[in-house]
Write an enzyme that holds these catalytic residues in place. Structure first.
Site, PDB file in Angstrom:
ATOM      1  N   ASP A   1      68.146  67.346  25.772  1.00 19.18           N
ATOM      2  CA  ASP A   1      67.898  67.890  27.303  1.00 19.18           C
ATOM      3  C   ASP A   1      67.510  66.220  28.213  1.00 19.18           C
ATOM      4  O   ASP A   1      67.049  65.957  27.802  1.00 19.18           O
ATOM      5  CB  ASP A   1      66.640  69.251  27.195  1.00 19.18           C
ATOM      6  CG  ASP A   1      66.302  68.882  29.135  1.00 19.18           C
ATOM      7  OD1 ASP A   1      66.316  70.174  29.118  1.00 19.18           O
ATOM      8  OD2 ASP A   1      64.877  68.722  29.607  1.00 19.18           O
TER       9      ASP A   1
ATOM     10  N   GLU B   1      70.557  71.670  31.601  1.00 14.17           N
ATOM     11  CA  GLU B   1      70.567  70.265  31.817  1.00 14.17           C
ATOM     12  C   GLU B   1      70.327  69.788  30.281  1.00 14.17           C
ATOM     13  O   GLU B   1      70.701  69.104  29.631  1.00 14.17           O
ATOM     14  CB  GLU B   1      70.049  69.097  32.740  1.00 14.17           C
ATOM     15  CG  GLU B   1      68.271  69.457  32.176  1.00 14.17           C
ATOM     16  CD  GLU B   1      67.422  71.015  33.149  1.00 14.17           C
ATOM     17  OE1 GLU B   1      66.535  70.792  33.710  1.00 14.17           O
ATOM     18  OE2 GLU B   1      68.579  71.316  33.897  1.00 14.17           O
TER      19      GLU B   1
END
Length: 347
Positions: free
Chosen positions: A222, A265
């Site tokens: 992430d 993301e």
């Protein structure tokens, strides 16, 4: 040309057999010299020259091919004019020319047969002697009809080939379109990694392999502070960062591994054919590579990532493994970010 050689050989054997076992009105000297030796050498020489032209890549090799066939037909007709149907040999080069699907070649061959017929009629006494009034009309007519039939075959063949090419082109276009659609449906357009749906398909397959004794590793990545990047530098910069992170992941994993943009993301990687230590080393290299890469769009700033890594253990469900790795990812986030957290005890 192989057929030409066979025709010459067959004619040689047939003539010799006829002389030896059937009544023949020529002396041995005349037969062996004028019927067997000279014609065979002439026909063989013509075919040999044609073959040399073909091997040398001459642009006239195809034309010489049918000229050779015409010479062979003339010689056989000259030597066997007492056989009533022998004149039909002139049709063979015409029909053979249809194989090439070229009308100009077929009409060229017809012209050769017409010239051959005229030469035989004008200068070959025996040809004229055995030629009846009917033959004088029928043979040229057969040549014309044969040429027209060959032309029809060529035209229909061209249409068939055109239809086949159109069908093949349409099939190829459809395959390309299907490939493009499949790629679009299985990959993320921004990062060129697999998408969320494709990841779960590979994940299910990985679980099957794991149950069969082929363990794997799952990494969740992430991007840290991604919302701040979007807010400060804009969503266009955010997209560029996502694409670069995807590029780094693609470049660093092996061909056996599967990488996907899981959502937003967050990225997911399935690592195969590696020990846990090798998987941890690879994901750590990805983290370091990203943390050392400045981005011009962010005024030279860098982007960091937090990573959770876990290994498959026999009997573990896909949900449990994913939840454990996801928990490791958020542990890395809460403990300062830009870290790798791994379940080493599962190796």
């Amino acid at each position: 040309m192989q057929i030409y050689w066979l025709v010459i050989a067959f004619h040689f054997i047939a003539q010799l057999g006829s002389f030896l076992f059937l009544p023949y009105d020529r002396t041995a000297y005349d037969f062996y010299l004028n019927v067997l030796l000279y014609p065979t050498l002439l026909m063989g020489a013509v075919v040999a020259v044609t073959q040399v032209m073909d091997y040398s890549g001459s642009k006239y090799s195809i034309l010489s091919l049918f000229l050779a066939g015409t010479v062979i037909a003339m010689m056989i007709i000259h030597l066997n004019m007492d056989i009533r149907i022998i004149g039909a040999l002139m049709l063979l080069p015409i029909f053979a020319s249809a194989i090439f699907y070229r009308l100009d070649l077929t009409w060229y061959t017809f012209a050769l047969q017409a010239i051959a017929f005229f030469v035989l009629y004008r200068w070959d006494y025996w040809f004229k002697f055995f030629l009846s009034s009917f033959d004088l009309i029928a043979i040229p007519l057969f040549l014309v009809m044969g040429t027209l039939i060959a032309s029809i075959i060529i035209i229909n063949g061209r249409e068939l080939v055109s239809d086949l090419e159109t069908t093949l082109t349409a099939k190829q276009d459809l395959l390309i379109e299907n490939a493009i659609i499949r790629k679009l449906s299985t990959t993320d357009a921004l990062t060129d990694l697999y998408n969320h749906i494709s990841f779960h398909e590979f994940y299910d397959k990985a679980m099957e392999y794991g149950d069969q004794g082929a363990p794997f590793h799952l990494a969740l990545i992430d991007i840290d502070n991604f919302k701040m990047i979007n807010d400060k530098y804009g969503h266009r910069t955010g997209d560029i960062i996502l694409a670069r992170v995807g590029k780094v992941i693609r470049e660093m994993i092996s061909p056996a591994d599967i990488a996907a943009r899981y959502g937003g993301e967050e990225f997911a990687i399935l690592l195969f054919e590696k020990t846990f230590e090798e998987a941890a080393e690879l994901t750590e290299k990805i983290r370091l590579r990203l943390s050392d890469t400045p981005h011009e769009e962010m005024a030279g700033g860098v982007v960091t990532v937090s990573i959770g890594l876990g290994s498959y253990a026999k009997g573990t469900s896909k949900e449990k493994l994913f939840e454990e790795v996801d928990a490791l990812l958020y542990t890395a986030k809460r403990s300062g970010k830009n870290k790798l957290m791994a379940l080493a005890h599962q190796v």
